[in-house]
Design an enzyme around this catalytic site. Structure first.
Site, PDB file in Angstrom:
ATOM      1  N   GLY A   1      -6.334  -8.139  -6.441  1.00  0.00           N
ATOM      2  CA  GLY A   1      -5.262  -8.811  -5.702  1.00  0.00           C
ATOM      3  C   GLY A   1      -5.811  -9.515  -4.476  1.00  0.00           C
TER       4      GLY A   1
ATOM      5  N   GLY B   1      -3.825 -12.433  -2.403  1.00  0.00           N
ATOM      6  CA  GLY B   1      -2.579 -12.174  -1.702  1.00  0.00           C
ATOM      7  C   GLY B   1      -2.718 -12.346  -0.202  1.00  0.00           C
TER       8      GLY B   1
ATOM      9  N   ILE C   1      -5.129 -12.523 -10.660  1.00  0.00           N
ATOM     10  CA  ILE C   1      -4.713 -13.103 -11.940  1.00  0.00           C
ATOM     11  C   ILE C   1      -4.671 -14.617 -11.891  1.00  0.00           C
ATOM     12  CG2 ILE C   1      -3.430 -11.110 -12.790  1.00  0.00           C
ATOM     13  CD1 ILE C   1      -0.868 -12.468 -11.792  1.00  0.00           C
TER      14      ILE C   1
ATOM     15  N   TYR D   1      10.315  -1.089  -4.310  1.00  0.00           N
ATOM     16  CA  TYR D   1       9.008  -1.145  -3.659  1.00  0.00           C
ATOM     17  C   TYR D   1       8.733   0.147  -2.898  1.00  0.00           C
ATOM     18  CZ  TYR D   1       5.333  -2.836  -0.465  1.00  0.00           C
ATOM     19  OH  TYR D   1       4.180  -2.998   0.251  1.00  0.00           O
TER      20      TYR D   1
ATOM     21  N   ILE E   1       3.291  -7.624   8.348  1.00  0.00           N
ATOM     22  CA  ILE E   1       2.006  -8.251   8.680  1.00  0.00           C
ATOM     23  C   ILE E   1       2.207  -9.743   8.929  1.00  0.00           C
ATOM     24  CG2 ILE E   1      -0.354  -8.665   7.930  1.00  0.00           C
ATOM     25  CD1 ILE E   1       0.237  -5.727   8.311  1.00  0.00           C
TER      26      ILE E   1
END
Length: 318
Positions: free
Chosen positions: A9, A12, A36, A143, A173
């Site tokens: 990942g 991201g 991906i 989540y 963030i």
């Protein structure tokens, strides 16, 4: 022997900047980025890159063996707002990817795992002010449920199988580099972009919604500091509380107005308001500060100055 790291990942919001920093520390050839997609060409071209679906155990295992990986940072996830729209996809990605890396560590293929948790593990029954490290966790989002369950599995694998797994409960963030990826705290990034582009912003949370936040540089520093800490000094193997600054949309708008006096903000709360209302307004991270000397560097005003400065340069160059 230098550490060999795989970041799953890597394209991201956090993964992008984490990859860059880890390559500065360990050398680009020792940090393999994977995702991906290959849309982030700057990251893809800055060192070894592999296309890997985080749900594909064999792809992860093969990559770890091919590159002699000893440490995996699993940054792939469907975030809070996106997860509410696609609950089964969120469960599938967030949980199965974690099992894959935990099982690789259990089997001895890799030695160390980093997996991010979130303030989403908390819920409306959690104490909202100075939320302690050990407290009630009854999340109300998919989540949050995946993060809560993931924390239990991380601790279980450490206690039962000796897996060296480490985790942080990230607050919101904020970064000027990568765009946010479908989280409830995304407003705190979008607002800076809109301040530069249009001078106004319609916020999807109410003006008095107080949430724990953190500038990206501090989040990256905390992540790497935790991973470099001696194993015997760590007392938490579920996930450490992590905190830096707490503010409301009104606070961030006023901070922007000190730099852009004509900036305007309006409020149109949507479904994300209910998510935000279920989360803490401030976090007690004293365990992290005691165990591995965590210290943050950025407050709201110096973060605002830096965000506006960097985004101004970005939009001028475009």
């Amino acid at each position: 022997m230098s550490s060999r790291i795989l970041i799953i990942g890597a394209c991201g919001q956090i993964g992008t900047e984490l990859t860059t920093r880890l390559r500065e520390i360990y050398g680009a050839e020792n940090v393999i980025a994977s995702d991906i997609n290959t849309r982030n060409l700057e990251l893809v071209n800055s060192g070894p890159f592999e296309i890997i679906d985080a749900k594909n155990f064999n792809a992860i295992k093969d990559c770890c063996k091919n590159y002699n990986i000893d440490t995996v940072y699993l940054m792939a996830a469907l975030l809070s707002a996106t997860g509410e729209k696609y609950p089964m996809e969120a469960w599938d990605l967030n949980m199965n990817s974690l099992f894959h890396v935990l099982n690789l560590a259990k089997g001895g293929t890799i030695k160390k795992v980093y997996w991010p948790s979130s303030i989403a593990v908390f819920g409306p029954t959690t104490p909202r002010e100075n939320t302690p490290q050990h407290t009630i966790c009854e999340p109300t989002t998919v989540y949050g449920i995946t993060k809560q369950v993931g924390e239990r599995w991380c601790e279980y694998y450490h206690e039962k199988y000796g897996v060296d797994v480490r985790s942080l409960r990230y607050p919101g963030i904020i970064s000027h580099k990568a765009m946010p990826g479908g989280g409830t705290t995304d407003y705190a990034v979008e607002i800076y972009h809109e301040a530069i582009k249009t001078g106004k912003y319609e916020c999807f949370l109410s003006e008095h919604t107080s949430l724990p936040m953190m500038f990206m540089d501090d989040a990256i520093k905390a992540t790497i500091d935790l991973m470099q800490a001696p194993s015997e000094e760590l007392t938490i193997r579920s996930s450490y509380n992590l905190s830096a600054i707490t503010f409301t949309p009104e606070d961030i708008a006023n901070s922007i107005k000190t730099e852009i006096p004509e900036f305007e903000i309006s409020y149109q709360p949507d479904f994300r308001q209910a998510i935000a209302d279920s989360w803490p307004s401030s976090i007690d991270d004293s365990v992290a500060r005691n165990d591995w000397n965590w210290q943050h560097s950025f407050n709201l005003d110096n973060m605002t100055k830096l965000m506006l400065k960097e985004l101004s340069k970005k939009y001028k160059s475009n």
